[in-house]
Scaffold this active site. Structure first.
Site, mmCIF file in Angstrom:
data_model
loop_
_atom_site.group_PDB
_atom_site.id
_atom_site.type_symbol
_atom_site.label_atom_id
_atom_site.label_comp_id
_atom_site.label_asym_id
_atom_site.label_seq_id
_atom_site.Cartn_x
_atom_site.Cartn_y
_atom_site.Cartn_z
ATOM 1 N NE ARG A 226 -3.470 2.157 2.987
ATOM 2 C CZ ARG A 226 -3.155 3.299 3.601
ATOM 3 N NH1 ARG A 226 -1.917 3.505 4.018
ATOM 4 N NH2 ARG A 226 -4.056 4.233 3.814
ATOM 5 C CG LEU A 227 2.585 2.403 -3.490
ATOM 6 C CD1 LEU A 227 2.987 2.923 -4.871
ATOM 7 C CD2 LEU A 227 3.778 1.762 -2.791
ATOM 8 C CG ASP A 228 0.316 6.447 3.922
ATOM 9 O OD1 ASP A 228 -0.909 6.359 4.105
ATOM 10 O OD2 ASP A 228 1.019 7.351 4.428
ATOM 11 C CB ALA A 229 0.281 10.016 1.727
ATOM 12 C CB ILE A 230 1.426 7.276 -3.626
ATOM 13 C CG1 ILE A 230 2.400 7.278 -4.817
ATOM 14 C CG2 ILE A 230 0.011 7.102 -4.118
ATOM 15 C CD1 ILE A 230 3.848 7.195 -4.432
#
Length: 589
Positions: A226-230
């Site tokens: 999960r790429l957080d705040a990408i």
């Protein structure tokens, strides 16, 4: 194994330092063994439980061990994957201000605990790549003037015009800090809070280190990353600093790594933004494998509150245009609030005001973001989804029925279901948490004493037991049907404004999913036989035979209809339906 595509992208990031980056990064890749990781396709059996490592507390036991106990006892019959929210050492934001990316929080457990869970429930990891904690070693070394870390963070003059920058929060964009031995203030980029210092991906060493952490997580068994705040990753003066072309390029770069190495890792982008911006992270099938369906939670809530499917239907029809292998991560609730920004261009402001009003009436709160002109606008609704669905006066049965109607819609949609643990076990607003912490998001982040929880979930008539039982039933049925594959076709069917209906799958395996959004009985418009492809349909939830062309559905009724070749159904001595010849009887629904 060819690294040509990776090298080409590195050159686009660092034209003057490409040789340095390629040499350093490729050596890290080649020194690891990725042979045992090979991609497995997603199926209708896949669903993800979203949970904190310490959502369940048992005295004398590390929370990760208690979590595995919960998963083995209460989840494994319907859920096969888990998203353990950040389990690293942290200083704030319930884990999203990471102190050390490569360690587990000792209070939760160890990497051995994580690996033990992942063997039974493939895990989603949070790759918190936009920012790091102000308590991290990286930032301390920056403040101590260590040369290597001088370019790890983004310094700007407070006089610089940054008004074009899109803000997800209302606090100042720049936060002042003082380096060791200096009284001069340095103003650093802090998108989300003063404790979360944005990382400078323009620095080659940062780029290499963060990519290496991605590889480290893959080796630790991250089935989904999960790429957080990408969306906020890349900063450039005089731009919005959201969805930057190099942000998209970095997602493509990670996708290339996964494809080149044959990793069994799915890339999921977390971008809580308007729908068209959100789906841009699919790229041309060369970016994320999966994106969050951020418009679904607020649109579905609106439909349930208005008992009207018009806006939900209109939006859902656009999803059929997505490529077959573009997979949505469908959810209704999470550790955060219910985002309002995805409604931009879909609902009028008057309807958003209606939702805000209902949220307050039902015990919730509203969080705001700062706009470029200095004004504020609502960012998210902070409330448990169960409470958002129901008035405080609702009976337990009405609460359960209305809530499960919303969940059935989410489960029927094309994609992979993400189920927040508090939705799965029937939790309601944690008001004491908000009062204690003073943070709106605490309302849906309650930590439960495991012994007390077990008494409640095993108590007849308790809301937890009712919700959990109905949820598991739907998940088990869903897992058996190929029509619910993440790749199976989806078509919105108009049966009247009081209903939401989807036709999933093709030919004999197709299923017509219908939910009555209304608190009153409603008759379906149109002829069900046109969609079922037969005179007789079987509701695979209740096992009832449906023969009416346009039956009346009870309040919040859920139907998953499949072709039935029973010519007639009668009841045996026990009241069970038995197939016979002739015309089947009409059954009430």
């Amino acid at each position: 194994m060819s690294f040509k595509s990776l090298a080409h992208k590195i050159e686009q990031f660092f034209p003057d330092e490409k040789e340095y980056v390629i040499k350093k990064l490729f050596s890290k890749i080649k020194n690891r063994n990725f042979k045992k990781f090979r991609k497995k396709p997603l199926t209708q059996k896949d669903s993800v439980l979203i949970v904190y490592g310490d959502n369940f507390i048992k005295k004398g036991e590390k929370p990760l061990k208690t979590l595995l106990r919960f998963l083995d006892t209460y989840a494994k019959d319907g859920i096969n994957r888990a998203h353990i929210l950040p389990f690293f050492p942290y200083s704030s934001d319930d884990g999203f201000s990471v102190i050390d990316y490569r360690k587990t929080d000792k209070k939760l457990g160890s990497w051995k605990d994580i690996e033990k869970i992942s063997k039974k429930f493939p895990l989603m990891f949070d790759f918190v790549l936009n920012h790091i904690s102000s308590k991290s070693a990286w930032f301390k070394k920056y403040l101590n003037n260590e040369k290597k870390f001088s370019g790890y963070f983004i310094s700007r003059s407070p006089k610089e015009d940054l008004s074009a920058v899109v803000r997800p929060r209302s606090h100042p964009l720049l936060t002042p800090f003082s380096k060791k031995g200096s009284n001069k203030k340095e103003y650093l980029w802090t998108t989300f809070s003063a404790d979360q210092i944005d990382i400078n991906f323009e620095n080659p060493d940062v780029f290499i280190e963060m990519t290496d952490i991605f590889l480290f997580y893959a080796l630790k068994g991250a089935a989904i990353m999960r790429l957080d705040a990408i969306a906020y990753l890349w900063k450039e003066a005089q731009t919005k600093c959201i969805h930057h072309e190099k942000t998209h390029l970095y997602v493509k770069f990670l996708r290339d790594i996964v494809d080149t190495l044959g990793l069994n890792t799915i890339i999921l982008t977390e971008t809580n933004v308007p729908h068209n911006e959100n789906i841009s992270y699919f790229g041309k099938r060369d970016e994320a494998h999966m994106v969050y369906q951020f418009a679904l939670p607020p649109l579905l809530a609106h439909a349930m509150m208005r008992e009207n499917s018009v806006h939900l239907n209109k939006w859902a029809k656009t999803l059929s245009k997505s490529a077959k292998d573009n997979i949505f991560f469908n959810f209704t609730a999470s550790h955060d609030g219910i985002g309002i920004r995805p409604l931009s261009g879909i609902l009028k402001n008057s309807e958003i005001e209606f939702m805000k009003k209902k949220t307050i009436e039902r015990g919730g709160a509203i969080s705001y973001k700062k706009n470029s002109d200095g004004s504020q606008s609502p960012y998210e609704l902070n409330i448990m989804y169960m409470n958002l669905m129901n008035s405080p006066q609702s009976s337990i049965e009405e609460k359960a029925s209305r809530f499960m109607a919303s969940q059935a819609i989410m489960l029927s949609m094309k994609g992979v279901p993400g189920i927040y643990v508090h939705s799965f076990i029937g939790s309601e607003n944690f008001i004491r948490g908000v009062q204690k912490i003073g943070m709106n998001r605490a309302i849906n982040r309650e930590k439960l004493e495991f012994g007390k929880f077990e008494k409640e979930i095993n108590c007849e008539g308790h809301i937890r037991k009712i919700i959990h039982g109905r949820y598991l039933k739907l998940l088990k049925i869903r897992a058996r049907e190929k029509a619910f594959s993440p790749y199976a076709s989806q078509r919105v069917i108009n049966l009247g404004e009081s209903f939401f209906a989807l036709l999933r799958g093709e030919n004999k395996s197709r299923i017509l999913c219908i939910v009555n959004l209304s608190a009153t009985p409603k008759r379906i418009k149109g002829n069900l036989r046109n969609y079922i492809g037969a005179r007789v349909a079987k509701d695979i939830i209740s096992n009832r035979i449906i023969t009416e062309k346009n039956p009346v559905l009870k309040p919040f009724k859920i139907l998953w209809l499949k072709q039935s070749y029973f010519a007639k159904a009668t009841k045996d001595k026990r009241g069970s339906l038995v197939a016979n010849s002739g015309d089947p009887p009409k059954m009430s629904v």
